[in-house]
Design a protein around this motif. Structure first.
Motif, PDB file in Angstrom:
ATOM      1  N   THR A   1       4.028  64.203 103.250  1.00 46.99           N
ATOM      2  CA  THR A   1       4.114  65.382 102.379  1.00 46.99           C
ATOM      3  C   THR A   1       3.986  64.993 100.908  1.00 46.99           C
ATOM      4  O   THR A   1       3.314  65.682 100.129  1.00 46.99           O
ATOM      5  N   ALA A   2       4.636  63.899 100.517  1.00 47.56           N
ATOM      6  CA  ALA A   2       4.655  63.496  99.109  1.00 47.56           C
ATOM      7  C   ALA A   2       3.361  62.819  98.669  1.00 47.56           C
ATOM      8  O   ALA A   2       2.921  62.987  97.524  1.00 47.56           O
ATOM      9  N   TRP A   3       2.725  62.066  99.572  1.00 52.32           N
ATOM     10  CA  TRP A   3       1.634  61.193  99.149  1.00 52.32           C
ATOM     11  C   TRP A   3       0.264  61.525  99.728  1.00 52.32           C
ATOM     12  O   TRP A   3      -0.723  60.870  99.378  1.00 52.32           O
ATOM     13  N   LEU A   4       0.168  62.512 100.598  1.00 50.93           N
ATOM     14  CA  LEU A   4      -1.138  62.856 101.177  1.00 50.93           C
ATOM     15  C   LEU A   4      -2.113  63.320 100.099  1.00 50.93           C
ATOM     16  O   LEU A   4      -3.273  62.873 100.059  1.00 50.93           O
ATOM     17  N   ALA A   5      -1.661  64.211  99.220  1.00 49.44           N
ATOM     18  CA  ALA A   5      -2.545  64.731  98.165  1.00 49.44           C
ATOM     19  C   ALA A   5      -3.021  63.624  97.217  1.00 49.44           C
ATOM     20  O   ALA A   5      -4.226  63.514  96.956  1.00 49.44           O
ATOM     21  N   PRO A   6      -2.113  62.779  96.688  1.00 50.86           N
ATOM     22  CA  PRO A   6      -2.595  61.676  95.831  1.00 50.86           C
ATOM     23  C   PRO A   6      -3.570  60.741  96.552  1.00 50.86           C
ATOM     24  O   PRO A   6      -4.517  60.242  95.938  1.00 50.86           O
TER      25      PRO A   6
ATOM     26  N   ASN B 156      -0.412  48.141  94.083  1.00 48.47           N
ATOM     27  CA  ASN B 156      -1.411  48.966  93.388  1.00 48.47           C
ATOM     28  C   ASN B 156      -2.543  49.385  94.319  1.00 48.47           C
ATOM     29  O   ASN B 156      -3.714  49.436  93.945  1.00 48.47           O
ATOM     30  N   SER B 157      -2.173  49.647  95.579  1.00 49.24           N
ATOM     31  CA  SER B 157      -3.147  50.054  96.587  1.00 49.24           C
ATOM     32  C   SER B 157      -2.448  50.901  97.637  1.00 49.24           C
ATOM     33  O   SER B 157      -1.284  50.645  97.984  1.00 49.24           O
ATOM     34  N   PHE B 158      -3.161  51.903  98.151  1.00 47.92           N
ATOM     35  CA  PHE B 158      -2.574  52.761  99.174  1.00 47.92           C
ATOM     36  C   PHE B 158      -2.501  52.066 100.533  1.00 47.92           C
ATOM     37  O   PHE B 158      -1.685  52.429 101.374  1.00 47.92           O
ATOM     38  N   THR B 159      -3.351  51.084 100.757  1.00 46.20           N
ATOM     39  CA  THR B 159      -3.434  50.464 102.086  1.00 46.20           C
ATOM     40  C   THR B 159      -2.112  49.849 102.552  1.00 46.20           C
ATOM     41  O   THR B 159      -1.651  50.142 103.668  1.00 46.20           O
ATOM     42  N   PRO B 160      -1.446  48.989 101.748  1.00 39.61           N
ATOM     43  CA  PRO B 160      -0.158  48.448 102.193  1.00 39.61           C
ATOM     44  C   PRO B 160       0.891  49.538 102.427  1.00 39.61           C
ATOM     45  O   PRO B 160       1.708  49.437 103.354  1.00 39.61           O
ATOM     46  N   ALA B 161       0.850  50.590 101.594  1.00 37.32           N
ATOM     47  CA  ALA B 161       1.812  51.684 101.746  1.00 37.32           C
ATOM     48  C   ALA B 161       1.563  52.444 103.045  1.00 37.32           C
ATOM     49  O   ALA B 161       2.501  52.836 103.752  1.00 37.32           O
ATOM     50  N   LEU B 162       0.290  52.642 103.389  1.00 35.67           N
ATOM     51  CA  LEU B 162      -0.048  53.304 104.647  1.00 35.67           C
ATOM     52  C   LEU B 162       0.332  52.434 105.840  1.00 35.67           C
ATOM     53  O   LEU B 162       0.704  52.951 106.898  1.00 35.67           O
ATOM     54  N   ILE B 163       0.249  51.112 105.676  1.00 35.46           N
ATOM     55  CA  ILE B 163       0.668  50.199 106.741  1.00 35.46           C
ATOM     56  C   ILE B 163       2.162  50.353 107.014  1.00 35.46           C
ATOM     57  O   ILE B 163       2.611  50.266 108.169  1.00 35.46           O
ATOM     58  N   VAL B 164       2.947  50.615 105.968  1.00 34.96           N
ATOM     59  CA  VAL B 164       4.386  50.852 106.137  1.00 34.96           C
ATOM     60  C   VAL B 164       4.618  52.074 107.031  1.00 34.96           C
ATOM     61  O   VAL B 164       5.450  52.053 107.945  1.00 34.96           O
ATOM     62  N   ILE B 165       3.859  53.149 106.780  1.00 38.73           N
ATOM     63  CA  ILE B 165       3.977  54.346 107.625  1.00 38.73           C
ATOM     64  C   ILE B 165       3.517  54.036 109.046  1.00 38.73           C
ATOM     65  O   ILE B 165       4.138  54.477 110.025  1.00 38.73           O
ATOM     66  N   LEU B 166       2.428  53.275 109.163  1.00 36.95           N
ATOM     67  CA  LEU B 166       1.909  52.895 110.479  1.00 36.95           C
ATOM     68  C   LEU B 166       2.969  52.146 111.288  1.00 36.95           C
ATOM     69  O   LEU B 166       3.194  52.435 112.473  1.00 36.95           O
ATOM     70  N   MET B 167       3.657  51.208 110.646  1.00 36.69           N
ATOM     71  CA  MET B 167       4.709  50.443 111.315  1.00 36.69           C
ATOM     72  C   MET B 167       5.868  51.353 111.716  1.00 36.69           C
ATOM     73  O   MET B 167       6.487  51.164 112.769  1.00 36.69           O
ATOM     74  N   THR B 168       6.158  52.339 110.879  1.00 36.52           N
ATOM     75  CA  THR B 168       7.230  53.288 111.186  1.00 36.52           C
ATOM     76  C   THR B 168       6.884  54.134 112.410  1.00 36.52           C
ATOM     77  O   THR B 168       7.734  54.396 113.265  1.00 36.52           O
ATOM     78  N   ILE B 169       5.623  54.555 112.505  1.00 36.85           N
ATOM     79  CA  ILE B 169       5.178  55.325 113.678  1.00 36.85           C
ATOM     80  C   ILE B 169       5.281  54.473 114.944  1.00 36.85           C
ATOM     81  O   ILE B 169       5.741  54.951 115.988  1.00 36.85           O
TER      82      ILE B 169
END
Length: 384
Positions: free
Chosen positions: A220-225, A351-364
């Motif tokens: 919700t917070a980061w999809l738009a950015p 300074n990249s979305f990829t590592p942050a998305l990996i955090v969500i991936l690991m959470t899933i």
């Protein structure tokens, strides 16, 4: 007639669990400019209620033991009404933050009690949970969609635009009032709920709820950015968020009905979890964000009502449902509030979305592992 009345009560109670939070987002830049708020102070307006939803969920157990479900829900709605209405008279940033604190307290109290309310009045109808879940999505959606039109209609007064949503809490409070009379004799508590978790499965459910909430609030917070970083305009990113919300409405309504029909909660938990996994992988691969958002919306729309079903389906009494719900939401929402912060921290570090998305991936993936380890209710399972 009574059935319709009770459904309306659940609908309006649930409708109040998000507007005081989601109505702020569309006007946040205007509020910041008007009150001279920095980023940290502005973030408190939305992060405080989420933390309170967890912290004060436990308090609902005490209130239920002392006052009963109906009086406790009335108190929660009155608190949300007063806090939201008072936003119409604010000219100070810290007073605005205070209203967020008190709305969060009201939401935190009401959330678990609505599950207990469903168990009390609809003990054999798990499908009624769909009213609870879809009402929350509708409440969040209408507040997000109509706050800006209200702002324009009300001579660009963000204070009044935010305070308008107090009407929903007033309606809910008025609907609960008749139950205080008709159920007065039944509200004498013969058993009490405990704050102490004696059924170890509740910890597993709490961890699942936390993963689910962390994923939802991060998206919700980061999809738009993120989609803006892919080259989409602000308008397009807004439509992506709208799509994410709209998809959840039919899914939130239908999932409890499907579970009630198939009696296979774990299967639907896994389907929704893998839907989020597919959506996230599509985002990471820079495939169509529209298709990715549909998968994410299906997952998010299904997981929350399934989480609400857990205590209603597994617990043995009204008091136990309230206690399980409170303890799941206590830990779950606190973990959920950490999700967007961890995403933002990872984004700042790399300074990249990829590592942050990996955090969500690991959470899933962790959430899927938890679901696979969830046991079904046994005859003697109980939390005193």
């Amino acid at each position: 007639m009574r059935f319709i009345y009770l459904i309306l009560v659940i609908f309006f109670l649930s409708l109040n669990l998000r507007p005081s939070i989601t109505s702020v987002g569309p006007l946040l830049d205007v509020i910041q400019t008007d009150l001279g708020m920095n980023g940290v102070a502005a973030s408190l307006i939305t992060s405080l209620p989420v933390f309170c939803m967890g912290l004060f969920a436990i308090f609902s157990i005490r209130l239920n033991n002392r006052l009963g479900i109906e009086k406790s829900l009335l108190l929660a709605m009155v608190l949300i009404f007063i806090a939201t209405l008072s936003r119409g008279f604010l000219m100070n940033s810290w007073l605005l933050i205070a209203t967020s604190l008190f709305t969060g307290i009201g939401i935190g109290i009401a959330g678990p009690l609505i599950s207990g309310f469903i168990k009390k009045y609809f003990p054999g109808k798990l499908s009624v949970t769909s009213v609870y879940s879809v009402s929350m999505v509708i409440g969040a959606s209408i507040a997000t969609s109509f706050t800006i039109p209200l702002f324009n209609l009300l001579n660009e007064s963000w204070q009044i635009a935010l305070s308008v949503w107090s009407i929903l809490a007033l309606i809910a409070a008025l609907l609960v009032l008749p139950l205080l009379i008709t159920e007065k004799a039944k509200n004498v508590m013969t058993t009490t709920s405990s704050l102490r978790i004696t059924n170890k499965r509740v910890y597993l459910f709490m961890l699942f709820f936390g993963c689910m909430a962390a994923i939802f609030y991060s998206i919700t917070a980061w999809l738009a950015p993120f989609v803006q970083s892919m080259g989409m305009s602000h308008t397009q990113s807004g439509l992506i968020l709208t799509l994410f919300t709209i998809i959840q409405i039919p899914v939130s309504f239908s999932i409890p009905l499907l579970v009630a029909k198939t009696r296979s909660r774990k299967m639907w938990l896994l389907i929704c979890s893998f839907s989020e996994l597919i959506g996230l992988v599509l985002l990471m691969g820079h495939f169509s964000p529209w298709i990715a958002t549909i998968f994410l919306g299906i997952g998010a729309g299904g997981l929350f009502p399934l989480a609400l079903l857990i205590p209603i389906e597994e617990a043995n009494s009204i008091e136990e449902v309230t206690s399980w719900s409170a303890q799941m939401q206590f830990g779950g929402f606190i973990l959920g509030a950490i999700g967007p912060l961890l995403f933002g921290f990872t984004l700042d570090v790399f300074n990249s979305f990829t590592p942050a998305l990996i955090v969500i991936l690991m959470t899933i993936i962790l959430m899927i592992v938890i679901i696979l380890n969830m046991e079904t209710k046994t005859k003697h399972d109980s939390m005193k």
